[in-house]
Design a protein around this motif. Structure first.
Motif, PDB file in Angstrom:
ATOM      1  N   GLU A   1       0.868  -1.189   0.000  1.00 14.03           N
ATOM      2  CA  GLU A   1       0.000   0.000   0.000  1.00 14.03           C
ATOM      3  C   GLU A   1       0.900   1.233   0.000  1.00 14.03           C
ATOM      4  O   GLU A   1       1.795   1.346   0.844  1.00 14.03           O
ATOM      5  N   LYS A   2       0.615   2.140  -0.938  1.00 15.82           N
ATOM      6  CA  LYS A   2       1.558   3.261  -1.077  1.00 15.82           C
ATOM      7  C   LYS A   2       1.446   4.276   0.056  1.00 15.82           C
ATOM      8  O   LYS A   2       2.418   4.947   0.373  1.00 15.82           O
ATOM      9  N   HIS A   3       0.279   4.375   0.685  1.00 17.15           N
ATOM     10  CA  HIS A   3       0.110   5.371   1.743  1.00 17.15           C
ATOM     11  C   HIS A   3       0.502   4.801   3.118  1.00 17.15           C
ATOM     12  O   HIS A   3       0.580   3.591   3.297  1.00 17.15           O
TER      13      HIS A   3
ATOM     14  N   ARG B   1     -13.100   7.201  -1.356  1.00 21.51           N
ATOM     15  CA  ARG B   1     -13.326   5.778  -1.590  1.00 21.51           C
ATOM     16  C   ARG B   1     -14.795   5.387  -1.542  1.00 21.51           C
ATOM     17  O   ARG B   1     -15.153   4.345  -2.054  1.00 21.51           O
TER      18      ARG B   1
ATOM     19  N   THR C   1     -19.659   2.543   1.393  1.00 25.94           N
ATOM     20  CA  THR C   1     -20.761   1.589   1.389  1.00 25.94           C
ATOM     21  C   THR C   1     -20.274   0.147   1.512  1.00 25.94           C
ATOM     22  O   THR C   1     -19.454  -0.296   0.716  1.00 25.94           O
TER      23      THR C   1
ATOM     24  N   VAL D   1       4.245   0.817  -5.576  1.00 27.94           N
ATOM     25  CA  VAL D   1       4.692   0.098  -6.773  1.00 27.94           C
ATOM     26  C   VAL D   1       4.978   1.122  -7.870  1.00 27.94           C
ATOM     27  O   VAL D   1       4.143   1.985  -8.164  1.00 27.94           O
TER      28      VAL D   1
ATOM     29  N   ASP E   1      -4.675  -1.641  -7.709  1.00 20.99           N
ATOM     30  CA  ASP E   1      -4.234  -0.303  -7.319  1.00 20.99           C
ATOM     31  C   ASP E   1      -5.119   0.807  -7.881  1.00 20.99           C
ATOM     32  O   ASP E   1      -4.664   1.931  -8.101  1.00 20.99           O
TER      33      ASP E   1
ATOM     34  N   ILE F   1      -0.910   1.990 -11.773  1.00 20.93           N
ATOM     35  CA  ILE F   1       0.410   1.977 -12.421  1.00 20.93           C
ATOM     36  C   ILE F   1       0.676   0.576 -12.995  1.00 20.93           C
ATOM     37  O   ILE F   1       1.301   0.421 -14.058  1.00 20.93           O
TER      38      ILE F   1
ATOM     39  N   LEU G   1     -12.928  15.626  -8.213  1.00 22.00           N
ATOM     40  CA  LEU G   1     -12.630  14.230  -8.561  1.00 22.00           C
ATOM     41  C   LEU G   1     -13.200  13.958  -9.950  1.00 22.00           C
ATOM     42  O   LEU G   1     -14.399  14.123 -10.176  1.00 22.00           O
TER      43      LEU G   1
ATOM     44  N   ASP H   1     -11.019  -1.566  -9.686  1.00 23.79           N
ATOM     45  CA  ASP H   1     -10.936  -0.401 -10.569  1.00 23.79           C
ATOM     46  C   ASP H   1      -9.732  -0.446 -11.498  1.00 23.79           C
ATOM     47  O   ASP H   1      -9.724   0.209 -12.531  1.00 23.79           O
TER      48      ASP H   1
ATOM     49  N   GLY I   1     -23.268   3.608  -6.373  1.00 21.76           N
ATOM     50  CA  GLY I   1     -22.432   3.221  -5.227  1.00 21.76           C
ATOM     51  C   GLY I   1     -22.114   1.736  -5.226  1.00 21.76           C
ATOM     52  O   GLY I   1     -22.348   1.033  -4.248  1.00 21.76           O
TER      53      GLY I   1
ATOM     54  N   GLY J   1     -19.058   0.330  -6.890  1.00 23.68           N
ATOM     55  CA  GLY J   1     -17.677  -0.001  -7.281  1.00 23.68           C
ATOM     56  C   GLY J   1     -16.950  -0.829  -6.240  1.00 23.68           C
ATOM     57  O   GLY J   1     -16.187  -1.737  -6.575  1.00 23.68           O
ATOM     58  N   ILE J   2     -17.187  -0.535  -4.962  1.00 25.01           N
ATOM     59  CA  ILE J   2     -16.506  -1.270  -3.891  1.00 25.01           C
ATOM     60  C   ILE J   2     -16.971  -2.722  -3.919  1.00 25.01           C
ATOM     61  O   ILE J   2     -16.179  -3.662  -3.844  1.00 25.01           O
TER      62      ILE J   2
HETATM   63  C1  LIG Z   1     -16.002  10.292  -5.991  1.00 17.78           C
HETATM   64  C2  LIG Z   1     -16.224   8.804  -5.937  1.00 17.78           C
HETATM   65  C3  LIG Z   1     -17.106   8.282  -4.986  1.00 17.78           C
HETATM   66  C4  LIG Z   1     -17.368   6.900  -4.950  1.00 17.78           C
HETATM   67  N1  LIG Z   1     -18.273   6.422  -4.037  1.00 17.78           N
HETATM   68  C5  LIG Z   1     -18.528   5.100  -4.007  1.00 17.78           C
HETATM   69  C6  LIG Z   1     -19.455   4.543  -3.041  1.00 17.78           C
HETATM   70  O1  LIG Z   1     -20.046   5.250  -2.206  1.00 17.78           O
HETATM   71  N2  LIG Z   1     -19.669   3.198  -3.050  1.00 17.78           N
HETATM   72  C7  LIG Z   1     -19.037   2.367  -3.944  1.00 17.78           C
HETATM   73  O2  LIG Z   1     -19.273   1.148  -3.900  1.00 17.78           O
HETATM   74  N3  LIG Z   1     -18.162   2.856  -4.839  1.00 17.78           N
HETATM   75  C8  LIG Z   1     -17.878   4.197  -4.891  1.00 17.78           C
HETATM   76  N4  LIG Z   1     -16.991   4.669  -5.815  1.00 17.78           N
HETATM   77  C9  LIG Z   1     -16.243   3.712  -6.653  1.00 17.78           C
HETATM   78  C10 LIG Z   1     -15.195   3.039  -5.744  1.00 17.78           C
HETATM   79  O3  LIG Z   1     -14.429   4.011  -5.055  1.00 17.78           O
HETATM   80  C11 LIG Z   1     -14.249   2.130  -6.528  1.00 17.78           C
HETATM   81  O4  LIG Z   1     -14.944   1.393  -7.503  1.00 17.78           O
HETATM   82  C12 LIG Z   1     -13.545   1.162  -5.548  1.00 17.78           C
HETATM   83  O5  LIG Z   1     -12.887   1.897  -4.532  1.00 17.78           O
HETATM   84  C13 LIG Z   1     -12.542   0.295  -6.274  1.00 17.78           C
HETATM   85  O6  LIG Z   1     -11.806  -0.458  -5.320  1.00 17.78           O
HETATM   86  P1  LIG Z   1     -10.309  -0.909  -5.627  1.00 17.78           P
HETATM   87  O7  LIG Z   1      -9.855  -1.672  -4.435  1.00 17.78           O
HETATM   88  O8  LIG Z   1     -10.236  -1.535  -6.966  1.00 17.78           O
HETATM   89  O9  LIG Z   1      -9.485   0.457  -5.739  1.00 17.78           O
HETATM   90  P2  LIG Z   1      -9.229   1.590  -4.641  1.00 17.78           P
HETATM   91  O10 LIG Z   1     -10.308   1.637  -3.643  1.00 17.78           O
HETATM   92  O11 LIG Z   1      -8.909   2.824  -5.432  1.00 17.78           O
HETATM   93  O12 LIG Z   1      -7.919   1.094  -3.884  1.00 17.78           O
HETATM   94  C14 LIG Z   1      -6.661   1.106  -4.507  1.00 17.78           C
HETATM   95  C15 LIG Z   1      -5.607   1.032  -3.419  1.00 17.78           C
HETATM   96  O13 LIG Z   1      -4.319   0.901  -4.020  1.00 17.78           O
HETATM   97  C16 LIG Z   1      -3.439   1.872  -3.451  1.00 17.78           C
HETATM   98  N5  LIG Z   1      -2.476   2.208  -4.509  1.00 17.78           N
HETATM   99  C17 LIG Z   1      -2.672   2.945  -5.622  1.00 17.78           C
HETATM  100  N6  LIG Z   1      -1.556   2.992  -6.365  1.00 17.78           N
HETATM  101  C18 LIG Z   1      -0.631   2.268  -5.702  1.00 17.78           C
HETATM  102  C19 LIG Z   1       0.742   1.946  -5.962  1.00 17.78           C
HETATM  103  N7  LIG Z   1       1.365   2.376  -7.087  1.00 17.78           N
HETATM  104  N8  LIG Z   1       1.404   1.173  -5.084  1.00 17.78           N
HETATM  105  C20 LIG Z   1       0.792   0.715  -3.944  1.00 17.78           C
HETATM  106  N9  LIG Z   1      -0.499   1.010  -3.645  1.00 17.78           N
HETATM  107  C21 LIG Z   1      -1.196   1.760  -4.519  1.00 17.78           C
HETATM  108  C22 LIG Z   1      -4.327   3.041  -3.071  1.00 17.78           C
HETATM  109  O14 LIG Z   1      -3.721   3.866  -2.087  1.00 17.78           O
HETATM  110  C23 LIG Z   1      -5.559   2.309  -2.559  1.00 17.78           C
HETATM  111  O15 LIG Z   1      -5.432   1.927  -1.206  1.00 17.78           O
HETATM  112  C24 LIG Z   1     -16.714   6.039  -5.874  1.00 17.78           C
HETATM  113  C25 LIG Z   1     -15.815   6.552  -6.822  1.00 17.78           C
HETATM  114  C26 LIG Z   1     -15.582   7.935  -6.876  1.00 17.78           C
HETATM  115  C27 LIG Z   1     -14.618   8.460  -7.926  1.00 17.78           C
END
Ligand SMILES: Cc1cc2nc3c(=O)[nH]c(=O)nc-3n(C[C@H](O)[C@H](O)[C@H](O)COP(=O)(O)OP(=O)(O)OC[C@H]3O[C@@H](n4cnc5c(N)ncnc54)[C@H](O)[C@@H]3O)c2cc1C
Length: 387
Positions: free
Chosen positions: A18-20, A28, A31, A114, A147, A152, A253, A273, A283, A285-286
């Motif tokens: 995790e980068k942070h 994020r 939900t 990464v 990520d 990336i 955003l 994503d 809502g 995507g999660i």
């Molecule tokens: C404004 C907004 C609001 C949203 N609200 C909702 C909602 O209410 N409910 C819902 O279901 N969906 C919502 N979505 C969609 C949802 O956020 C995403 O679909 C979901 O978070 C995808 O999960 P993920 O784990 O694939 O990616 P992410 O949640 O983006 O997690 C990626 C992780 O990888 C880490 N990371 C990134 N790059 C690197 C790197 N190079 N090296 C190491 N770590 C890295 C990040 O820090 C993060 O922790 C929303 C989207 C937006 C844009």
């Protein structure tokens, strides 16, 4: 994190990068869907999970052009929890990582970003990462790109990406909350704009959806006009909207919807994503990202315990998850066109036809509940012994 948890639970050696330094990101969504809660039950974590601070929403309501519309009724879902749990995602991730760390084969490296893929004979064999202590090479039988939408991993792999366009962007900001504020509402829609309020305890996380590229115009009109826009949607914020006294408190955003043609190549699989960026519409995507993680663990854990997996194995994950993703993204594009940008009716205060149907026929509220709460093809955890 979910993929890491499930694979480690199955005895696969896992490193999550995790980068942070923490999970406290605002962008994020909050939900936790009934299908994810069902998964927590299947993993034996539900009781403890529900002890974390959260709100339970059994019916989603929207205020559309001034009219209240119940949009989704979760009470009839065939799941143990007939509600969406609203919980800041950092609490969810801390909970999950706390449990994952109990497995001896799980490691989490924070502040580890990464920056590139390690390649050998056209096969991905690991990643190169930046850490406060210098660079780190992590070798792996499989790299899972999870990520997010600015992945990336996806870029370095050279995957072809199809963009579907999104006619909206979101402004993201905080406004303090008072005890006598109304209960959490799904959102307030009006003519191409939408205000969503997420209850984060002592403040409202506000998402203000605007037509794409509209932020400069909003800025040109000035902060008082913008504050006024917020008050027009949610009058109870009138006495504190002045907290938004500087544009730096309002983050833009950019919303996108896209999908990779191939989610995998030798040694690498993208999920969530990273494979298919989702709009906030609905809502979901999660939920979708978590379902990808479950399918990944169900299909690959057993094989990964022994060694590397083939690209054919990885394609099975894409084959399983691609049509639910296509369907949901198609619906998000529809929601953008028909509901958020309000192109269905010429009359100023009328409801889009779909919402009028949902208002008149309560049974129809079960459809959005299934779409949001479960999604198409909900995945179930299969323990390693039953894989
Ligand atoms: C404004 C907004 C609001 C949203 N609200 C909702 C909602 O209410 N409910 C819902 O279901 N969906 C919502 N979505 C969609 C949802 O956020 C995403 O679909 C979901 O978070 C995808 O999960 P993920 O784990 O694939 O990616 P992410 O949640 O983006 O997690 C990626 C992780 O990888 C880490 N990371 C990134 N790059 C690197 C790197 N190079 N090296 C190491 N770590 C890295 C990040 O820090 C993060 O922790 C929303 C989207 C937006 C844009």
């Amino acid at each position: 994190m979910m993929a890491g948890y499930l694979l480690a639970r199955a005895g696969v050696s896992v490193v999550v990068l995790e980068k942070h330094a923490d999970f406290n990101r605002d962008f994020r969504g909050d939900t936790i869907h009934p299908s994810t809660l069902e998964l927590m039950y299947e993993l034996g974590l539900l009781d403890e999970f529900l002890k974390q601070p959260h709100q339970e929403v059994r019916e989603l309501r929207a205020v559309v052009n001034g009219q209240m519309v119940p949009v989704a009724d979760f009470t009839k879902l065939p799941t143990r929890c007939k509600f969406i749990a609203f919980m800041p995602q950092w609490d969810f991730l801390n909970f999950l990582s706390g449990h994952a760390k109990k497995f001896p084969s799980f490691q989490l490296y924070m502040q580890t970003e990464v920056v590139d893929l390690l390649m050998e004979n056209d096969r991905v064999v690991g990643v190169r990462a930046k850490t406060p202590r210098g660079e780190l090479n992590v070798h792996a039988d499989l790299v899972i790109g999870a990520d997010g939408r600015h992945s990336i991993v996806q870029k370095r792999a050279g995957f072809e990406r199809r963009e579907f366009g999104a006619p909206i962007d979101a402004l993201w900001m905080r406004i303090s909350k008072k005890q006598d504020d109304p209960e959490q509402s799904f959102g307030f829609f009006r003519h191409g704009k939408l205000l969503v309020l997420l209850d984060r305890g002592d403040y409202w996380q506000c998402g203000f959806v605007i037509p794409k590229g509209g932020f400069n115009e909003i800025k040109a009109r000035g902060l008082p006009e913008f504050q006024n826009d917020i008050v027009n949607f949610a009058g109870f914020l009138r006495d504190r909207v002045a907290e938004l006294n500087d544009w730096s408190k309002i983050k833009l955003l950019r919303v996108q919807i896209n999908r990779l043609r191939d989610w995998c190549r030798e040694g690498l699989l993208c999920i969530g994503d990273s494979a298919h960026a989702m709009s906030p519409a609905g809502g979901v995507g999660i939920n979708l990202a978590i379902q990808d993680a479950v399918a990944t663990a169900n299909l690959l854990a057993q094989k990964l315990r022994i060694g590397p997996v083939s690209v054919e194995d990885l394609r099975e994950v894409q084959a399983r998850r691609e049509w639910p993703t296509r369907l949901i993204q198609g619906l998000q594009v529809f929601i953008h066109r028909r509901v958020v940008t309000g192109r269905t009716s010429g009359r100023k205060n009328s409801l889009p036809f779909v919402l009028r149907l949902v208002k008149w026929f309560p049974i129809l509220r079960q459809l959005p509940a299934r779409f949001i709460g479960l999604g198409p093809r909900p995945e179930h955890f299969r323990s390693p012994s039953s894989i």
